[in-house]
Each structure stands twice: as C-alpha cells, then as structure tokens.
Design a protein around this motif. Structure first.
Motif, PDB file in Angstrom:
ATOM      1  N   ALA A 119      41.159  26.997  36.376  1.00  0.00           N
ATOM      2  CA  ALA A 119      39.741  26.803  36.049  1.00  0.00           C
ATOM      3  C   ALA A 119      38.809  27.320  37.143  1.00  0.00           C
ATOM      4  N   PRO A 120      39.056  27.012  38.427  1.00  0.00           N
ATOM      5  CA  PRO A 120      38.160  27.568  39.464  1.00  0.00           C
ATOM      6  C   PRO A 120      38.120  29.088  39.469  1.00  0.00           C
ATOM      7  N   LEU A 121      39.273  29.722  39.240  1.00  0.00           N
ATOM      8  CA  LEU A 121      39.286  31.183  39.201  1.00  0.00           C
ATOM      9  C   LEU A 121      38.494  31.707  38.010  1.00  0.00           C
ATOM     10  N   LEU A 122      38.687  31.103  36.838  1.00  0.00           N
ATOM     11  CA  LEU A 122      38.004  31.586  35.639  1.00  0.00           C
ATOM     12  C   LEU A 122      36.500  31.339  35.707  1.00  0.00           C
ATOM     13  N   HIS A 123      36.078  30.302  36.411  1.00  0.00           N
ATOM     14  CA  HIS A 123      34.646  30.065  36.584  1.00  0.00           C
ATOM     15  C   HIS A 123      33.985  31.208  37.352  1.00  0.00           C
ATOM     16  N   LEU A 124      34.729  31.842  38.244  1.00  0.00           N
ATOM     17  CA  LEU A 124      34.205  32.994  38.973  1.00  0.00           C
ATOM     18  C   LEU A 124      34.339  34.286  38.167  1.00  0.00           C
ATOM     19  N   LEU A 125      35.451  34.421  37.453  1.00  0.00           N
ATOM     20  CA  LEU A 125      35.738  35.676  36.754  1.00  0.00           C
ATOM     21  C   LEU A 125      34.907  35.850  35.490  1.00  0.00           C
ATOM     22  N   THR A 126      34.752  34.790  34.707  1.00  0.00           N
ATOM     23  CA  THR A 126      34.113  34.909  33.392  1.00  0.00           C
ATOM     24  C   THR A 126      32.694  35.464  33.450  1.00  0.00           C
ATOM     25  N   PRO A 127      31.813  34.974  34.336  1.00  0.00           N
ATOM     26  CA  PRO A 127      30.463  35.562  34.385  1.00  0.00           C
ATOM     27  C   PRO A 127      30.481  37.046  34.746  1.00  0.00           C
ATOM     28  N   SER A 128      31.402  37.443  35.617  1.00  0.00           N
ATOM     29  CA  SER A 128      31.491  38.860  36.000  1.00  0.00           C
ATOM     30  C   SER A 128      31.936  39.716  34.817  1.00  0.00           C
ATOM     31  N   PRO A 188      54.670  42.956  21.220  1.00  0.00           N
ATOM     32  CA  PRO A 188      56.033  42.485  21.476  1.00  0.00           C
ATOM     33  C   PRO A 188      56.944  43.627  21.892  1.00  0.00           C
ATOM     34  N   GLY A 189      57.815  43.354  22.852  1.00  0.00           N
ATOM     35  CA  GLY A 189      58.792  44.341  23.292  1.00  0.00           C
ATOM     36  C   GLY A 189      58.454  45.030  24.596  1.00  0.00           C
ATOM     37  N   LEU A 190      57.258  44.818  25.137  1.00  0.00           N
ATOM     38  CA  LEU A 190      56.922  45.420  26.417  1.00  0.00           C
ATOM     39  C   LEU A 190      57.759  44.803  27.541  1.00  0.00           C
ATOM     40  N   THR A 191      57.944  45.558  28.599  1.00  0.00           N
ATOM     41  CA  THR A 191      58.708  45.071  29.751  1.00  0.00           C
ATOM     42  C   THR A 191      57.831  45.101  31.002  1.00  0.00           C
ATOM     43  N   ASP A 192      58.402  44.659  32.116  1.00  0.00           N
ATOM     44  CA  ASP A 192      57.585  44.368  33.291  1.00  0.00           C
ATOM     45  C   ASP A 192      56.886  45.577  33.891  1.00  0.00           C
ATOM     46  N   GLU A 193      57.401  46.783  33.681  1.00  0.00           N
ATOM     47  CA  GLU A 193      56.731  47.940  34.266  1.00  0.00           C
ATOM     48  C   GLU A 193      55.397  48.230  33.578  1.00  0.00           C
ATOM     49  N   SER A 194      55.135  47.529  32.468  1.00  0.00           N
ATOM     50  CA  SER A 194      53.879  47.705  31.748  1.00  0.00           C
ATOM     51  C   SER A 194      52.767  46.800  32.277  1.00  0.00           C
ATOM     52  N   ARG A 195      53.059  46.005  33.308  1.00  0.00           N
ATOM     53  CA  ARG A 195      52.098  45.012  33.775  1.00  0.00           C
ATOM     54  C   ARG A 195      51.721  45.240  35.230  1.00  0.00           C
ATOM     55  N   ASN A 196      50.548  44.719  35.579  1.00  0.00           N
ATOM     56  CA  ASN A 196      50.148  44.602  36.976  1.00  0.00           C
ATOM     57  C   ASN A 196      50.132  43.131  37.343  1.00  0.00           C
ATOM     58  N   CYS A 197      50.510  42.831  38.564  1.00  0.00           N
ATOM     59  CA  CYS A 197      50.585  41.438  39.004  1.00  0.00           C
ATOM     60  C   CYS A 197      49.760  41.228  40.264  1.00  0.00           C
ATOM     61  N   ILE A 198      48.996  40.157  40.271  1.00  0.00           N
ATOM     62  CA  ILE A 198      48.328  39.661  41.476  1.00  0.00           C
ATOM     63  C   ILE A 198      48.931  38.294  41.751  1.00  0.00           C
ATOM     64  N   SER A 199      49.533  38.120  42.910  1.00  0.00           N
ATOM     65  CA  SER A 199      50.271  36.888  43.172  1.00  0.00           C
ATOM     66  C   SER A 199      49.639  36.078  44.304  1.00  0.00           C
ATOM     67  N   ASN A 200      50.156  34.861  44.456  1.00  0.00           N
ATOM     68  CA  ASN A 200      49.767  33.943  45.539  1.00  0.00           C
ATOM     69  C   ASN A 200      48.281  33.599  45.501  1.00  0.00           C
ATOM     70  N   ASP A 207      42.363  33.845  48.022  1.00  0.00           N
ATOM     71  CA  ASP A 207      41.406  32.851  47.539  1.00  0.00           C
ATOM     72  C   ASP A 207      40.771  33.284  46.216  1.00  0.00           C
ATOM     73  N   TYR A 208      40.069  32.338  45.580  1.00  0.00           N
ATOM     74  CA  TYR A 208      39.547  32.566  44.232  1.00  0.00           C
ATOM     75  C   TYR A 208      38.614  33.768  44.165  1.00  0.00           C
ATOM     76  N   ALA A 209      37.712  33.881  45.138  1.00  0.00           N
ATOM     77  CA  ALA A 209      36.745  34.981  45.108  1.00  0.00           C
ATOM     78  C   ALA A 209      37.440  36.332  45.223  1.00  0.00           C
ATOM     79  N   ALA A 210      38.399  36.435  46.146  1.00  0.00           N
ATOM     80  CA  ALA A 210      39.122  37.701  46.318  1.00  0.00           C
ATOM     81  C   ALA A 210      39.958  38.015  45.079  1.00  0.00           C
TER      82      ALA A 210
END
Length: 243
Positions: A119-128, A188-200, A207-210
């Motif tokens: 929720a804290p992340l989406l509160h920052l992302l949604t208005p943008s 359906p059927g896509l595999t991991d090379e089709s995605r981008n990941c932001i972790s931690n 942090d949420y803003a970054a």
C-alpha cells in the motif's frame, strides 16, 4: 568469556549481513547465535504469514480491489505445488478492463512483505501513473499466488502489461522483502525472461520513493518499446529515456 572481535568489524556499519561476528574461543558469541535463531524464526513465520486482504483494501481506498485465489488450496499445497500457485482458482471472476496496466498484489513467500509495503508503494506510484496518462485496472489481491499468476490475470483483464507485487523468499537478514515483476503483453505460458524484476523493496532496502521512480520508468519504457524482460534494460538514470 571474552569476545575476540574481527579485524574487519567496521564493515558491519554498511550491511545487515552476518559478517565479522567475532569469536568466543572457537565458537560464535552467544548473542550472535541467539540473533541467528531469532532471524530464522522470523523467516519461517514470514513463509507461513497470511495475506491481510482487509487491511490492504482499506489502506488502498478509494481504489477498487478484486480478491482472487490460486488453485493452491492451502499453504502446504502452495509450497509443494508451485504449478498450482501459477493458476487461478476461477478466471471467470475477471472481466476485461481494457486498461493499460494491471496491478496484482500477491502473498508469494512472505505475505508479511506485501502486508507492510504494497500500500505505501502504490500510494506513491498511482498518482504518477495518472499524471503520465497510464490507466490502471482495479487492483487484484491474490492469495497463494506465484509470479506467473499475473499472466492469466493480465490476459483476462486485457491489459497491455502487468505489475505484480509479491513477497520474496525470506532471508536471515530480511523477512519482509517485496519484489515487483513487470510483464508486457501478459498471457499464459510466458517464462521468466519475459519479465523485469525490482527486488528488495522495503525501507531498509530500496525505499518506496526509489522503487516507485524505477517502476514508473520501466512501465513507461515498456509501453513505448512494446516489450519487457531481457530486451528491456533499467536505464532509469538516463534522462533521454525518461523524457
């Protein structure tokens, strides 16, 4: 007994990792042993934590949320059958939204992470996203979900791409780390090379803003280029791509 410090103890100021613990004779100090056991207990608790849909939905109000489940009927099944966590229990609950983006919040391997950080992340992302003219379908809250479960959700909603927020595998230095997975053209059927990941994603990590800034950049770049995964590089520091 006297604790013998390591010569590189100063490096502990830069990382929560268990380094330079010192020694008491030939063994680690008692306090470090107890801290390790406590961290292990927190990690186990996170794996078996429960997605608090009521609290997340309340925190995200007035945004609309849909509640979904995977085919994994309980946590034991979820851990032993990853394939069931990638499939929806009832796909007919979803109707086309014809929006640019579907946002999914899934428990993954640490519901604790998304309970705290989604929720804290989406509160920052949604208005943008709104300012950028990117339309968002009702948010999907997915219980017992894996990353690939976002593909049938986006496909059924007919969105151009998905962002799935999910609890990452707990470690002994972080039991509440959240990841974000972006997929363009979900189906359906896509595999991991089709995605981008932001972790931690968490206050002690990214942090949420970054995280919101990085997500906004990747979403915009994915929309412009019509792709995600290995073909989409995170160049969020490149002003030419952001403009």
């Amino acid at each position: 007994m006297i604790i013998q410090p390591d010569t590189w103890s100063a490096l502990r100021a830069f990382t929560p990792a268990r380094i330079a613990l010192g020694r008491t004779g030939v063994a680690p100090p008692l306090r470090e042993v107890l801290d390790f056991r406590m961290a292990h207990a927190h990690a186990r608790d996170a794996v078996y934590s429960v997605l608090d849909m009521d609290a997340i939905e309340t925190a995200l109000a007035p945004l609309t949320c849909h509640r979904l489940r995977s085919k994994a009927v309980d946590r034991h099944t979820y851990l032993q059958r990853p394939d069931l966590g990638r499939q929806l229990e009832d796909e007919t609950l979803l109707t086309p939204a014809n929006a640019d983006l579907a946002v999914i919040v899934a428990d993954g391997l640490s519901a604790t992470a998304v309970n705290r950080h989604a929720a804290p992340l989406l509160h920052l992302l949604t208005p943008s996203l709104q300012e950028a003219g990117i339309t968002v379908a009702p948010i999907c809250l997915l219980e017992q979900g894996r990353v690939a479960a976002g593909d049938p959700i986006g496909y059924r909603l007919r969105t151009k791409m998905t962002v799935l927020l999910i609890g990452e595998r707990p470690g002994l230095s972080a039991a509440d780390s959240m990841g974000a997975y972006l997929t363009f053209g979900p189906r359906p059927g896509l595999t991991d090379e089709s995605r981008n990941c932001i972790s931690n994603i968490r206050p002690e990590g990214l942090d949420y803003a970054a995280a919101a800034d990085r997500l906004l950049h990747l979403i915009g770049a994915s929309m412009r280029l019509g792709l995600s995964g290995v073909g989409l590089k995170d160049q969020s520091g490149n002003e030419q791509l952001i403009a």
